[in-house]
Design a protein around this motif. Sequence first.
Motif, PDB file in Angstrom:
ATOM      1  N   HIS A  41      -1.342   0.965   6.045  1.00  0.00           N
ATOM      2  CA  HIS A  41      -2.196   1.635   6.154  1.00  0.00           C
ATOM      3  C   HIS A  41      -3.909   0.553   6.571  1.00  0.00           C
ATOM      4  CE1 HIS A  41      -2.185   5.217   3.984  1.00  0.00           C
ATOM      5  NE2 HIS A  41      -1.575   4.587   3.269  1.00  0.00           N
ATOM      6  N   SER A  42      -3.785  -0.802   6.317  1.00  0.00           N
ATOM      7  CA  SER A  42      -5.435  -0.895   6.347  1.00  0.00           C
ATOM      8  C   SER A  42      -5.012  -2.403   7.830  1.00  0.00           C
ATOM      9  CB  SER A  42      -6.135  -2.301   5.225  1.00  0.00           C
ATOM     10  OG  SER A  42      -4.615  -2.860   4.697  1.00  0.00           O
ATOM     11  N   ASN A  43      -4.028  -2.912   8.061  1.00  0.00           N
ATOM     12  CA  ASN A  43      -3.344  -3.770   8.852  1.00  0.00           C
ATOM     13  C   ASN A  43      -2.235  -2.757   8.628  1.00  0.00           C
ATOM     14  OD1 ASN A  43      -3.304  -6.189  10.380  1.00  0.00           O
ATOM     15  ND2 ASN A  43      -4.640  -7.120   8.111  1.00  0.00           N
ATOM     16  N   ASN A  44      -2.193  -2.329  10.542  1.00  0.00           N
ATOM     17  CA  ASN A  44      -0.699  -2.133  11.108  1.00  0.00           C
ATOM     18  C   ASN A  44      -0.375  -2.971  12.003  1.00  0.00           C
ATOM     19  OD1 ASN A  44       0.344  -1.198  13.210  1.00  0.00           O
ATOM     20  ND2 ASN A  44      -0.069   1.037  12.490  1.00  0.00           N
ATOM     21  N   PHE A  93       1.498  -9.165   1.385  1.00  0.00           N
ATOM     22  CA  PHE A  93       1.149  -8.305   1.378  1.00  0.00           C
ATOM     23  C   PHE A  93       1.628  -7.313   2.719  1.00  0.00           C
ATOM     24  CE2 PHE A  93      -2.264 -10.768  -0.378  1.00  0.00           C
ATOM     25  CZ  PHE A  93      -2.377 -10.557  -1.612  1.00  0.00           C
ATOM     26  N   ARG A 140      -5.720  -8.950  -2.716  1.00  0.00           N
ATOM     27  CA  ARG A 140      -5.865 -10.586  -2.345  1.00  0.00           C
ATOM     28  C   ARG A 140      -7.648 -11.289  -2.444  1.00  0.00           C
ATOM     29  NH1 ARG A 140      -5.355  -9.521   2.495  1.00  0.00           N
ATOM     30  NH2 ARG A 140      -7.350  -9.442   3.030  1.00  0.00           N
ATOM     31  N   SER A 149      -6.409  -1.157  -1.318  1.00  0.00           N
ATOM     32  CA  SER A 149      -5.442  -1.315  -0.505  1.00  0.00           C
ATOM     33  C   SER A 149      -5.504  -3.080  -0.497  1.00  0.00           C
ATOM     34  CB  SER A 149      -7.506  -1.650   0.909  1.00  0.00           C
ATOM     35  OG  SER A 149      -8.087  -2.936   0.356  1.00  0.00           O
ATOM     36  N   SER A 150      -5.259  -3.788   0.559  1.00  0.00           N
ATOM     37  CA  SER A 150      -4.524  -5.226   0.371  1.00  0.00           C
ATOM     38  C   SER A 150      -5.736  -5.952   0.262  1.00  0.00           C
ATOM     39  CB  SER A 150      -3.674  -5.649   1.852  1.00  0.00           C
ATOM     40  OG  SER A 150      -2.744  -4.589   1.323  1.00  0.00           O
ATOM     41  N   ASP A 151      -6.519  -6.179   1.193  1.00  0.00           N
ATOM     42  CA  ASP A 151      -8.460  -7.066   0.616  1.00  0.00           C
ATOM     43  C   ASP A 151      -8.144  -6.654  -0.547  1.00  0.00           C
ATOM     44  OD1 ASP A 151      -7.779  -7.603   3.703  1.00  0.00           O
ATOM     45  OD2 ASP A 151      -9.346  -6.086   4.298  1.00  0.00           O
ATOM     46  N   SER A 166       0.649  -3.532   4.637  1.00  0.00           N
ATOM     47  CA  SER A 166      -0.461  -2.710   4.608  1.00  0.00           C
ATOM     48  C   SER A 166      -0.254  -1.926   5.400  1.00  0.00           C
ATOM     49  CB  SER A 166      -1.792  -4.363   5.229  1.00  0.00           C
ATOM     50  OG  SER A 166      -1.121  -5.347   3.987  1.00  0.00           O
ATOM     51  N   GLU A 198       1.160  -0.846  -0.381  1.00  0.00           N
ATOM     52  CA  GLU A 198      -0.342  -0.055  -0.229  1.00  0.00           C
ATOM     53  C   GLU A 198       0.914   0.759   0.454  1.00  0.00           C
ATOM     54  OE1 GLU A 198      -3.708  -1.854   2.632  1.00  0.00           O
ATOM     55  OE2 GLU A 198      -2.235  -0.825   3.622  1.00  0.00           O
TER      56      GLU A 198
END
Length: 335
Positions: free
Chosen positions: A256-259, A252, A216, A211-213, A254, A193
């Motif tokens: 932003h989305s998964n600290n 991934f 994925r 986003s990584s999501d 991430s 990201e």
Amino acid sequence: MSSLPSQLVDRFGRQVTYLRLSVTDRCDFRCVYCMAEDMTFVPKARVLSLEELFQLGQAFTELGVRKIRLTGGEPLIRNNILSLVQRLGALPGLDELVLTTNASQLPRLAGPLREAGVKRLNISLDSLQARKFRRLTRHGNLDQVIAGIDAAIAAGFDGIKLNSVVLKGRNDDEVLDLVDFTVDRGIDIAFIEEMPLGAIVEHDRKLSLCSSDELRQQIAERYDLTALGDPSGNAGPARYFSLDNTGSRVGFISPHSNNFCHLCNRVRITVEGRLLLCLGNEHSVDLRERLRASDASAESLKRAIVDAMDIKPEKHHFHSDDEPQIVRFMNMTGG
């Protein structure tokens, strides 16, 4: 003076075993998420010498660091870089000497780097379309980069991973092509990201963030993904999935989305000798001053490093819709 510890541990109990060491802020590319088109680089007088870079690597390994990644800018355009690689590769206690590169210099340097002790490579690649690649890098030649990737594979590194930053409306239509490219070559890929470092005017980070999501889910339409868990040991922040029935993995990163800060085991040194305790904060210590002091010694350098662990923050706070809190560009940070 109290005795020095054999391990670097911050005030949150995280052990620092991984150093990212920038050897230059210069690069032969101008990637749109990394640098401004017209850059002002660090004056040479403020750039650490190869000897100073080695002294830092030696000090950190004596304090328990087991992995050093050479970064830039583009590390392979630094004059006499192989001499530094050879010295670092011979350090007692260092398990892994690795390097991040844009691959432009790998057609001629892949073999010598492998012989000098580099075990693994991270290679930046954001597009497989020549015109788009040129627009994203501003100066890059895709054929040269692919030749560098193939030279690295032929050189027999223990591992090769591609790093891709995906931007909506720019290269998000190439995610599966990039995965196919890595599977065909039996290597890995990590999608990152975009990190809000430096004032970028070329695009709107809020609108371009993938986003990584999202990525994925797109990859899962073609490949069966099996989660491999949180990173451990000297690994970086990527969370990996195996691509079933292939020899490759997709990761991934991430911010932003998964600290991932609770797992942080790393610090960075800029080419000016600034020890950054966090990618997303300005907490730092000037090690160049310590290296060049009239009373400089290995002991005082290591003491400064140990003391710096007390200001390593718990986590970063990245927000793509704000003005960047960190004004330094990625080429200054070293990845």
